[in-house]
Design a protein around this motif. Sequence first.
Motif, PDB file in Angstrom:
ATOM      1  N   LEU A  46       0.829  -1.210   0.000  1.00  0.00           N
ATOM      2  CA  LEU A  46       0.000   0.000   0.000  1.00  0.00           C
ATOM      3  C   LEU A  46       0.863   1.260   0.000  1.00  0.00           C
ATOM      4  O   LEU A  46       0.566   2.231  -0.710  1.00  0.00           O
ATOM      5  N   ILE A  47       1.925   1.255   0.800  1.00  0.00           N
ATOM      6  CA  ILE A  47       2.829   2.414   0.861  1.00  0.00           C
ATOM      7  C   ILE A  47       3.472   2.655  -0.497  1.00  0.00           C
ATOM      8  O   ILE A  47       3.547   3.791  -0.976  1.00  0.00           O
ATOM      9  N   ARG A  48       3.909   1.574  -1.139  1.00  0.00           N
ATOM     10  CA  ARG A  48       4.537   1.719  -2.459  1.00  0.00           C
ATOM     11  C   ARG A  48       3.523   2.203  -3.500  1.00  0.00           C
ATOM     12  O   ARG A  48       3.823   3.071  -4.312  1.00  0.00           O
ATOM     13  N   ALA A  49       2.320   1.633  -3.467  1.00  0.00           N
ATOM     14  CA  ALA A  49       1.293   2.028  -4.442  1.00  0.00           C
ATOM     15  C   ALA A  49       0.887   3.491  -4.255  1.00  0.00           C
ATOM     16  O   ALA A  49       0.664   4.215  -5.228  1.00  0.00           O
ATOM     17  N   GLN A  50       0.829   3.903  -3.009  1.00  0.00           N
ATOM     18  CA  GLN A  50       0.418   5.268  -2.667  1.00  0.00           C
ATOM     19  C   GLN A  50       1.568   6.262  -2.823  1.00  0.00           C
ATOM     20  O   GLN A  50       1.350   7.462  -2.874  1.00  0.00           O
TER      21      GLN A  50
END
Length: 196
Positions: A46-50
């Motif tokens: 999620l952190i990478r996608a965001q």
Amino acid sequence: MSIREEFLTQVDRLYQQFQAHDAQQSDRLQRYRNIEPESAQCLALLIRAQQAKRILEIGTSTGYSTLWLANAAQSTLGQVTTLEIDAERTAQAQSYAHQLQLQHLVDFRTVDALDFLQQAAHSYDFILLDSERDAYVEYWPYLQKILTQKGGMLVVDNVLSHASDVEQFISLVQANPKYSSVTLPIGAGLLLITAN
């Protein structure tokens, strides 16, 4: 072995150590109670996608989840601030971050989370809430203030395993039209909250 494989090997070894420790503890508060590996992987994704830059963790414990957050922050050029009230656990978490050479990505704070939230000076793109569940309702007004309003995400752990403990908190979130939320049946249950 690639850098990613090395990271996965090391965090898996730590997780096994933490699980062995917890299995020997009869007192819940003596357990490390780390997030499950599949939940940690989801947070990192999620952190990478965001492409989150400012990351806040409430409830460091021994830093297992912190390592995953920091590893993801490495690829987004982000920074993790992690809060823990127990100085011994903060020190433990710092030592593991050093072992995995992620310490430069993490600001370790030994502090009461409510005090920190009340005084927080800036917003966060990504917040992991994984601490004492009876405080979540009290945290909620402050979490709303510090969660980035465009694309910010708050993730709450243990919402399925301890559903009754977080029932009031989830009701507050769902009653607020400014936020959307969804529960993922991953690990002990992850509640994802984002501003509309």
